[in-house]
Structures are given as C-alpha cells and as structure tokens.
Design an enzyme around this catalytic site. Structure first.
Site, PDB file in Angstrom:
ATOM      1  N   SER A 145       0.845  -1.203   0.000  1.00 55.11           N
ATOM      2  CA  SER A 145       0.000   0.000   0.000  1.00 55.11           C
ATOM      3  C   SER A 145       0.871   1.240   0.000  1.00 55.11           C
ATOM      4  CB  SER A 145      -0.871  -0.003   1.261  1.00 55.11           C
ATOM      5  OG  SER A 145      -0.047   0.083   2.413  1.00 55.11           O
ATOM      6  N   ALA A 181      -5.843  11.231  13.402  1.00 54.39           N
ATOM      7  CA  ALA A 181      -5.423  10.723  14.720  1.00 54.39           C
ATOM      8  C   ALA A 181      -5.429   9.195  14.734  1.00 54.39           C
ATOM      9  CB  ALA A 181      -6.327  11.268  15.815  1.00 54.39           C
ATOM     10  N   GLY A 185      -0.307   8.974  12.752  1.00 55.50           N
ATOM     11  CA  GLY A 185      -0.338  10.324  13.329  1.00 55.50           C
ATOM     12  C   GLY A 185       0.147  10.331  14.766  1.00 55.50           C
ATOM     13  N   VAL A 237      -9.764  19.046   7.353  1.00 54.31           N
ATOM     14  CA  VAL A 237      -8.862  20.015   6.727  1.00 54.31           C
ATOM     15  C   VAL A 237      -9.368  20.291   5.317  1.00 54.31           C
ATOM     16  CG1 VAL A 237      -6.530  20.280   5.798  1.00 54.31           C
ATOM     17  CG2 VAL A 237      -6.873  19.381   8.109  1.00 54.31           C
ATOM     18  N   ALA A 343       1.968  -5.488   9.258  1.00 51.79           N
ATOM     19  CA  ALA A 343       3.060  -6.301   8.738  1.00 51.79           C
ATOM     20  C   ALA A 343       2.912  -7.771   9.125  1.00 51.79           C
ATOM     21  CB  ALA A 343       4.383  -5.753   9.256  1.00 51.79           C
ATOM     22  N   HIS A 467       6.809 -12.563  39.767  1.00 55.73           N
ATOM     23  CA  HIS A 467       6.693 -11.317  40.511  1.00 55.73           C
ATOM     24  C   HIS A 467       8.083 -10.713  40.710  1.00 55.73           C
ATOM     25  CE1 HIS A 467       5.289  -8.430  43.462  1.00 55.73           C
ATOM     26  NE2 HIS A 467       6.316  -8.767  44.226  1.00 55.73           N
TER      27      HIS A 467
HETATM   28  P1  FAD Z   1       4.608  -3.574   1.519  1.00 55.91           P
HETATM   29  O1  FAD Z   1       5.444  -3.640   2.714  1.00 55.91           O
HETATM   30  O2  FAD Z   1       3.990  -2.269   1.167  1.00 55.91           O
HETATM   31  O3  FAD Z   1       5.520  -4.065   0.314  1.00 55.91           O
HETATM   32  C1  FAD Z   1       5.090  -4.057  -0.997  1.00 55.91           C
HETATM   33  C2  FAD Z   1       6.305  -4.041  -1.903  1.00 55.91           C
HETATM   34  O4  FAD Z   1       5.886  -4.245  -3.231  1.00 55.91           O
HETATM   35  C3  FAD Z   1       7.050  -2.717  -1.899  1.00 55.91           C
HETATM   36  O5  FAD Z   1       8.422  -2.935  -1.677  1.00 55.91           O
HETATM   37  C4  FAD Z   1       6.811  -2.160  -3.303  1.00 55.91           C
HETATM   38  O6  FAD Z   1       7.907  -1.394  -3.784  1.00 55.91           O
HETATM   39  C5  FAD Z   1       6.643  -3.418  -4.094  1.00 55.91           C
HETATM   40  N1  FAD Z   1       5.883  -3.280  -5.328  1.00 55.91           N
HETATM   41  C6  FAD Z   1       4.679  -2.664  -5.492  1.00 55.91           C
HETATM   42  N2  FAD Z   1       4.252  -2.797  -6.754  1.00 55.91           N
HETATM   43  C7  FAD Z   1       5.203  -3.510  -7.401  1.00 55.91           C
HETATM   44  C8  FAD Z   1       5.327  -3.974  -8.727  1.00 55.91           C
HETATM   45  N3  FAD Z   1       4.372  -3.788  -9.630  1.00 55.91           N
HETATM   46  N4  FAD Z   1       6.448  -4.659  -9.061  1.00 55.91           N
HETATM   47  C9  FAD Z   1       7.420  -4.882  -8.135  1.00 55.91           C
HETATM   48  N5  FAD Z   1       7.347  -4.469  -6.870  1.00 55.91           N
HETATM   49  C10 FAD Z   1       6.245  -3.799  -6.512  1.00 55.91           C
HETATM   50  N6  FAD Z   1       2.619  -2.418  10.529  1.00 55.91           N
HETATM   51  C11 FAD Z   1       2.827  -3.112  11.671  1.00 55.91           C
HETATM   52  O7  FAD Z   1       2.366  -4.255  11.773  1.00 55.91           O
HETATM   53  N7  FAD Z   1       3.535  -2.588  12.711  1.00 55.91           N
HETATM   54  C12 FAD Z   1       4.054  -1.343  12.652  1.00 55.91           C
HETATM   55  O8  FAD Z   1       4.690  -0.892  13.610  1.00 55.91           O
HETATM   56  C13 FAD Z   1       3.850  -0.580  11.483  1.00 55.91           C
HETATM   57  N8  FAD Z   1       4.360   0.656  11.380  1.00 55.91           N
HETATM   58  C14 FAD Z   1       4.177   1.361  10.230  1.00 55.91           C
HETATM   59  C15 FAD Z   1       4.692   2.645  10.160  1.00 55.91           C
HETATM   60  C16 FAD Z   1       4.529   3.397   9.024  1.00 55.91           C
HETATM   61  C17 FAD Z   1       5.095   4.778   8.966  1.00 55.91           C
HETATM   62  C18 FAD Z   1       3.853   2.834   7.906  1.00 55.91           C
HETATM   63  C19 FAD Z   1       3.699   3.624   6.646  1.00 55.91           C
HETATM   64  C20 FAD Z   1       3.322   1.568   7.968  1.00 55.91           C
HETATM   65  C21 FAD Z   1       3.486   0.818   9.132  1.00 55.91           C
HETATM   66  N9  FAD Z   1       2.950  -0.472   9.255  1.00 55.91           N
HETATM   67  C22 FAD Z   1       3.127  -1.167  10.415  1.00 55.91           C
HETATM   68  C23 FAD Z   1       2.202  -1.109   8.168  1.00 55.91           C
HETATM   69  C24 FAD Z   1       3.127  -2.099   7.406  1.00 55.91           C
HETATM   70  O9  FAD Z   1       4.235  -1.399   6.911  1.00 55.91           O
HETATM   71  C25 FAD Z   1       2.357  -2.763   6.281  1.00 55.91           C
HETATM   72  O10 FAD Z   1       1.195  -3.359   6.780  1.00 55.91           O
HETATM   73  C26 FAD Z   1       3.217  -3.825   5.613  1.00 55.91           C
HETATM   74  O11 FAD Z   1       4.412  -3.283   5.107  1.00 55.91           O
HETATM   75  C27 FAD Z   1       2.451  -4.512   4.484  1.00 55.91           C
HETATM   76  O12 FAD Z   1       3.250  -5.482   3.914  1.00 55.91           O
HETATM   77  P2  FAD Z   1       3.062  -5.906   2.392  1.00 55.91           P
HETATM   78  O13 FAD Z   1       4.076  -6.975   2.155  1.00 55.91           O
HETATM   79  O14 FAD Z   1       1.651  -6.211   2.119  1.00 55.91           O
HETATM   80  O15 FAD Z   1       3.410  -4.615   1.526  1.00 55.91           O
HETATM   81  P1  NAI Z   2      -5.478   5.125  10.123  1.00 51.02           P
HETATM   82  O1  NAI Z   2      -6.551   4.534   9.326  1.00 51.02           O
HETATM   83  O2  NAI Z   2      -4.956   4.421  11.318  1.00 51.02           O
HETATM   84  O3  NAI Z   2      -5.886   6.579  10.612  1.00 51.02           O
HETATM   85  C1  NAI Z   2      -6.258   7.598   9.731  1.00 51.02           C
HETATM   86  C2  NAI Z   2      -7.032   8.638  10.510  1.00 51.02           C
HETATM   87  O4  NAI Z   2      -7.229   9.765   9.672  1.00 51.02           O
HETATM   88  C3  NAI Z   2      -8.404   8.152  10.946  1.00 51.02           C
HETATM   89  O5  NAI Z   2      -8.570   8.455  12.309  1.00 51.02           O
HETATM   90  C4  NAI Z   2      -9.352   8.935  10.048  1.00 51.02           C
HETATM   91  O6  NAI Z   2     -10.598   9.180  10.665  1.00 51.02           O
HETATM   92  C5  NAI Z   2      -8.568  10.207   9.844  1.00 51.02           C
HETATM   93  N1  NAI Z   2      -8.939  10.971   8.653  1.00 51.02           N
HETATM   94  C6  NAI Z   2      -9.250  10.488   7.417  1.00 51.02           C
HETATM   95  N2  NAI Z   2      -9.525  11.517   6.583  1.00 51.02           N
HETATM   96  C7  NAI Z   2      -9.374  12.657   7.291  1.00 51.02           C
HETATM   97  C8  NAI Z   2      -9.503  14.038   6.999  1.00 51.02           C
HETATM   98  N3  NAI Z   2      -9.842  14.456   5.776  1.00 51.02           N
HETATM   99  N4  NAI Z   2      -9.267  14.945   7.971  1.00 51.02           N
HETATM  100  C9  NAI Z   2      -8.922  14.528   9.228  1.00 51.02           C
HETATM  101  N5  NAI Z   2      -8.791  13.239   9.561  1.00 51.02           N
HETATM  102  C10 NAI Z   2      -8.999  12.317   8.605  1.00 51.02           C
HETATM  103  O7  NAI Z   2      -4.301   5.397   9.063  1.00 51.02           O
HETATM  104  P2  NAI Z   2      -2.803   5.813   9.256  1.00 51.02           P
HETATM  105  O8  NAI Z   2      -2.533   6.316  10.624  1.00 51.02           O
HETATM  106  O9  NAI Z   2      -2.474   6.661   8.085  1.00 51.02           O
HETATM  107  O10 NAI Z   2      -2.074   4.421   9.108  1.00 51.02           O
HETATM  108  C11 NAI Z   2      -2.245   3.630   7.917  1.00 51.02           C
HETATM  109  C12 NAI Z   2      -2.114   2.190   8.208  1.00 51.02           C
HETATM  110  O11 NAI Z   2      -0.783   1.859   8.555  1.00 51.02           O
HETATM  111  C13 NAI Z   2      -3.013   1.756   9.328  1.00 51.02           C
HETATM  112  O12 NAI Z   2      -4.059   1.010   8.788  1.00 51.02           O
HETATM  113  C14 NAI Z   2      -2.180   0.923  10.218  1.00 51.02           C
HETATM  114  O13 NAI Z   2      -2.679  -0.369  10.273  1.00 51.02           O
HETATM  115  C15 NAI Z   2      -0.789   0.900   9.582  1.00 51.02           C
HETATM  116  N6  NAI Z   2       0.178   1.261  10.605  1.00 51.02           N
HETATM  117  C16 NAI Z   2       0.330   0.428  11.672  1.00 51.02           C
HETATM  118  C17 NAI Z   2       1.180   0.756  12.696  1.00 51.02           C
HETATM  119  C18 NAI Z   2       1.289  -0.164  13.831  1.00 51.02           C
HETATM  120  O14 NAI Z   2       0.832  -1.293  13.738  1.00 51.02           O
HETATM  121  N7  NAI Z   2       1.888   0.252  14.935  1.00 51.02           N
HETATM  122  C19 NAI Z   2       1.956   1.988  12.690  1.00 51.02           C
HETATM  123  C20 NAI Z   2       1.672   2.822  11.549  1.00 51.02           C
HETATM  124  C21 NAI Z   2       0.834   2.434  10.548  1.00 51.02           C
END
Ligand code: FAD
Ligand code: NAI
Length: 488
Positions: A145, A181, A185, A237, A343, A467
C-alpha cells in the site's frame, strides 16, 4: 527460466512468502521495483518509525524522567545527524537481512516493476527500461500500500509530508500539525513531540484511534494531551498552503491564499485551514510541518490487473478464503487485500499462501491478530472491542486492572494505563483484550496465545506469573472477570 512461484513485492508479505515457499521446495523468485528489499515496513514504515520512537523516548526520558529516580543529568542535546544515522543503520541492517535470506533460501531476486502479462507470465521492467519475461506456475501479488492523499493538500515531503517525509525531517519542527489521529499520526507525532515539536492534531471523527476499544482511545487521548498534544476532533482540513509563517499576514480563507507583508521576516511553513465536520466556522493554524496521516490505499499500479481481468474492489485485490484471486494460479496477500494493514498479518498470509500453493493446509486466524500502537504508553489489542461485542449482541464480562496497583509499574514509574479483558458471559472464553501501558506490545501476546487455544479468563487467572512483573496486571485483569483480583 520457469519458476514454481513468482512473488511480486518484497514487503513482509512477499519476502516471507518467498522464504516459506523455498523451504517447501518450490523454485521461487521475487520481483521488487525498489532498490532495496523489505517493502514499506522495513524501508519507510515499521522499522524506521520504531528507530525514531526509541531514540526520542530516550531523549525525553533523560530530559524529563530521571530526576524522580534521583538521577540528576544536564538537559540532553539532540544530535540530529546521529539520530538519522541510527534510523538509517537500522533500516540497512534489516533490508540487507532480507537480501541475505533470499540468497540463503535460493530465491532469485529480479529488480524492476512486475506486471502480469499472461497466464503464468510476469514481465519485469527495470528502472532503465529493459524488460525480461519470466514464466511461472503460480503468482502471488504482494504489492502492499501507499499513503492516501487528501484533496486540497499537496505533499512535497519537506513541509507537507506523508509518513515517509516525516521519518526524515531535516530538523525538529517547532510546530507539527498532524492530519489524522490514527496510528501513524500518533506514533510519528509522539516521536517528534518528544524531541520538542508542539503537536496539534486534526481528526475527522469524534475520537482518536478508530477501530480500537473506545475506553482505550479515551485514555490515550488524555495521556497524549498531558504529553502536550492538542486535538481538534470532528474537524476536516480543507486547505494547506506553504509560505511564510510566524508573521502577521492578511490571510483570508477563500481569498486565494495568504498575502505576505512587504517586510516579511517569517520562516517557511504551512497554513492549514480546517472546519467542523458538521459545518461551522473555519480556523487557520500555522505549522512548520504538516503530516498527512489519513490512511493508506492498496498499491496495484503497473500490475496490469485490468488487462488480466483480475478483480478489485475499492482498489483492493479480491481474494477468497485461500488467497485466490478470480484468475487461476494468481493469489494476493498483505496490504493489497482486505483486512488490517499490518506487517504481521501480511507475514502470516505469506506463510499460509505458500503452504497452500505447496499443497499444504495454510491458514490465518483473523480473530487473533494483535495490533500495537507504539506510543508511550503503548496500546495493544487483540480480538473484539467492547463496541464490537455490543453491536453483535454478545453478552460479555469485563475484567480490568490498573497499572497504578502493580508493584513493578510503580518501581519503574510506568503506572499509566490498564489491562482490560472481555470474556464471554456464559463460557468465560476470552473474546478480546486491550492494554494501555508500558510494554503493552509485548504483554499482549500471552493473551493472543490463550485466545488461539480457545482459552478462558480462568485459564489465565490460574497461570502463575513471575513477581514483580508488569504481566501480573494481565493475570489480575483476568481474575477481575470473576471479581477476584487481589490487589485492588
Ligand atoms: P509492503 O510492505 O507495502 O511491500 C510491498 C512491496 O511491493 C514494496 O516494496 C513495493 O515497492 C513493491 N511493489 C509494489 N508494486 C510492485 C510492482 N508492480 N512490481 C514490483 N514491486 C512492486 N505495521 C505493523 O504491523 N507494525 C508497525 O509498527 C507498522 N508501522 C508502520 C509505520 C509506518 C510509517 C507505515 C507507513 C506503515 C506501518 N505499518 C506497520 C504497516 C506495514 O508497513 C504494512 O502493513 C506492511 O508493510 C504490508 O506489507 P506488504 O508486504 O503487504 O506490503
Ligand atoms: P489510520 O486509518 O490508522 O488513521 C487515519 C485517521 O485519519 C483516521 O482516524 C481517520 O478518521 C482520519 N482521517 C481520514 N480523513 C481525514 C480528513 N480528511 N481529515 C482529518 N482526519 C482524517 O491510518 P494511518 O494512521 O495513516 O495508518 C495507515 C495504516 O498503517 C493503518 O491502517 C495501520 O494499520 C498501519 N500502521 C500500523 C502501525 C502499527 O501497527 N503500529 C503503525 C503505523 C501504521
């Protein structure tokens, strides 16, 4: 060269799938468009964000939390370069680790954009434009994504950033405005907030952390407010404009931007306009950096799904219970399909689909997928929320225990939060659990195991816990289901 399996995308879904497939004897290749393996999670997601969170936690703790332990230190100074190096080193170690795993498991890596161009055919286009066509028996789409964009807000990854830019800010912003939030965020807001940024959040809904247990969200809102966060809930926003801030301007919303005074001594920043969702007066605030964290959308660009008639729904690839798309021998997993964008969910799907392709019985239990928010205190959750049980009409009992009554938490000065169990009123089976507290992300797993085995709150209540540990609060909360906690 003919493969048994080609995985497109090397995130936690894709690379774990490739390793498991190779373990099971399938001749496997992985296609990745970026230079490094590991996907969002390792390069611009989970791993770098946790590196920043850890560093910022140390900075904050040394600056604010030591005197109460009798440890007197000078106020800490931030070495921004070293902070970024720590983050970059952690990312490198992890992505190199994936490259090593590919070699170790004899998975071929093809760098370039992967497209499905025929039955059992993946065409890889390298950055320079060269193409190669690979043949395979099965294909797994694991393309993940990307950040969702917001109308009226143009991201430049410097001042108006997604999570990617927020992981590499050139300095600590004086004011960080976060849109959304949700998890990103609050985590990245916390990281920069602990380093000194003033964090203000604009959230569309009337609560933070949508999808999480309501009581947990309320507690976290209070805690984050104490940490300096300001929340504007039920607000949307409408505009974000870059320009000079910190100066008097004749800004008028709707008048086509803000006009700088002749003698401007302001700094570069962003003016953000938002208004109540229900309608009402708009408000404009200035910020040095704006983080757009309004969710993520599945990434299917370049895959050639339409031409191959691979069905999607609201951008997500549609799959059945065995990860099969509507086209034979094409599967999909991770963020690009339904379910939480996490992940570990992607990883477990990667294992399961590899096992299914190899003729085994791969399976993911979607009722027991923990979720952790790495704020301080952490939030961890598994199973149903109280709101979900109410909506489903399930009779349940709550057991709750606060960390203020836990000896170890007091000794560590980490008494914020609680453990909450939700158990079936008739059978006592644990249906969900939610923890706000230091180390919640580690503690949640004993409850996940319990739930995976269909356990009851009594099973956990009768399990001896060492404990003094924070985990004793988990046991006490389980005891609380039958109103027999000892320490409250
Ligand atoms: P991705 O990790 O998005 O990998 C997809 C890969 O496919 C990418 O490398 C991309 O370049 C490649 N790709 C796409 N299209 C093509 C194509 N056509 N050909 C070749 N390659 C391609 N999740 C957690 O569980 N814990 C966390 O703490 C957490 N923290 C996060 C923090 C942030 C800031 C963000 C943005 C996300 C976080 N997530 C977290 C979410 C987590 O990163 C995703 O859920 C996870 O990476 C999804 O894994 P995936 O393998 O489906 O895809
Ligand atoms: P999110 O879906 O967790 O939160 C997005 C927030 O933005 C929601 O509260 C929503 O109501 C709000 N929002 C949407 N449109 C808006 C608008 N126009 N104005 C104001 N608020 C608005 O998505 P987020 O935080 O971007 O994370 C994306 C994904 O990445 C999540 O689904 C999460 O699963 C994954 N992720 C997981 C982490 C973890 O497991 N620790 C850490 C970071 C990301």
């Amino acid at each position: 060269m003919a493969y048994d399996l080609i995985v497109i995308g090397s995130g936690p879904g894709g690379y774990v799938c490739a390793v498991r497939a190779a373990q099971l004897g399938l001749k496997t290749a992985i296609v990745e468009k970026e230079k490094t393996l590991g996907g969002t999670c390792l390069n611009i997601g989970c791993i770098p964000s946790k590196a920043l969170l850890q560093a910022s936690e140390h900075f904050h703790e040394v600056g604010h939390g030591m005197a109460a332990f009798g440890v007197i230190v000078d106020p800490p100074k931030l070495d921004h370069k070293a902070l970024m190096k720590h983050k970059d080193d952690v990312v490198s170690a992890n992505v190199n680790g994936v490259a090593f795993l590919m070699k170790k498991n004899k998975v071929d890596v093809h760098q370039g954009l992967g497209a499905i161009t025929g039955k059992g055919q993946v065409t890889v286009t390298a950055a320079g434009g060269e193409t190669k066509v690979l043949e395979t028996k099965s294909i797994v789409i694991a393309t993940g994504s990307e950040s969702a964009m917001l109308p009226g807000v143009v991201v430049d990854e410097k001042q108006v950033v997604t999570s990617t830019g927020a992981l590499s800010l050139e300095k600590v912003p004086g004011k960080l405005l976060v849109i959304g939030a949700g998890v990103i965020g609050l985590e990245l807001g916390s990281a920069w907030g602990r380093l000194g940024a003033k964090v203000e959040v604009v959230e569309f809904l009337d609560r933070i952390l949508p999808g999480m247990d309501g009581e947990v969200a309320k507690q976290m809102q209070r805690t984050l407010e104490k940490q300096g966060f300001t929340f504007n809930l039920s607000s949307k926003v409408t505009k974000a404009e870059t320009g000079k801030i910190g100066v008097e301007t004749s800004y008028q919303p709707g008048a086509g931007g803000f006009l700088l005074p002749q003698d401007s001594s302001g700094r570069d920043g962003v003016k953000v306009t938002f208004e109540p969702v229900a309608g009402g007066e708009a408000k404009t605030i200035e910020a040095d950096v704006v983080l757009v964290a309004t969710g993520r959308r599945p990434n299917t660009a370049g895959l050639n799904l339409d031409a191959m008639k691979i069905a999607t729904e609201r951008g997500r690839v549609i799959i059945d219970g065995h990860f099969r798309t509507n086209i034979e021998a094409v599967y999909a997993i991770g963020d690009v399909v339904r379910g939480p964008m996490l992940a570990h969910k992607a990883e477990d799907e990667g294992v399961a689909v590899a096992e299914l392709i190899a003729g085994k019985a791969g399976h993911v239990n979607y009722d027991v997928i923990p979720a952790v928010v790495y704020t301080q205190p952490e939030v961890a959750s598994v199973g149903k929320t109280e709101e979900e049980l109410k909506e489903a009409g399930v009779a349940y009992v709550v057991g709750k225990f606060p960390f203020t009554a836990n000896g170890r938490a007091r000794a560590m000065r980490h008494t914020d939060g609680f453990v909450k169990f939700l158990a079936d009123a008739k059978t006592d089976r644990v249906l969900g659990a939610h923890i706000v507290g230091f180390g919640a992300g580690e503690m949640i797993h004993e409850i996940a195991v319990l739930m995976e085995f269909g356990g009851s709150s009594e099973d956990l209540a009768r399990t001896c816990h060492a404990h003094p540990t924070m985990s004793e609060a988990v046991k006490e909360a389980a005891m609380g289901v039958e109103k027999r906690s000892i320490h409250i």
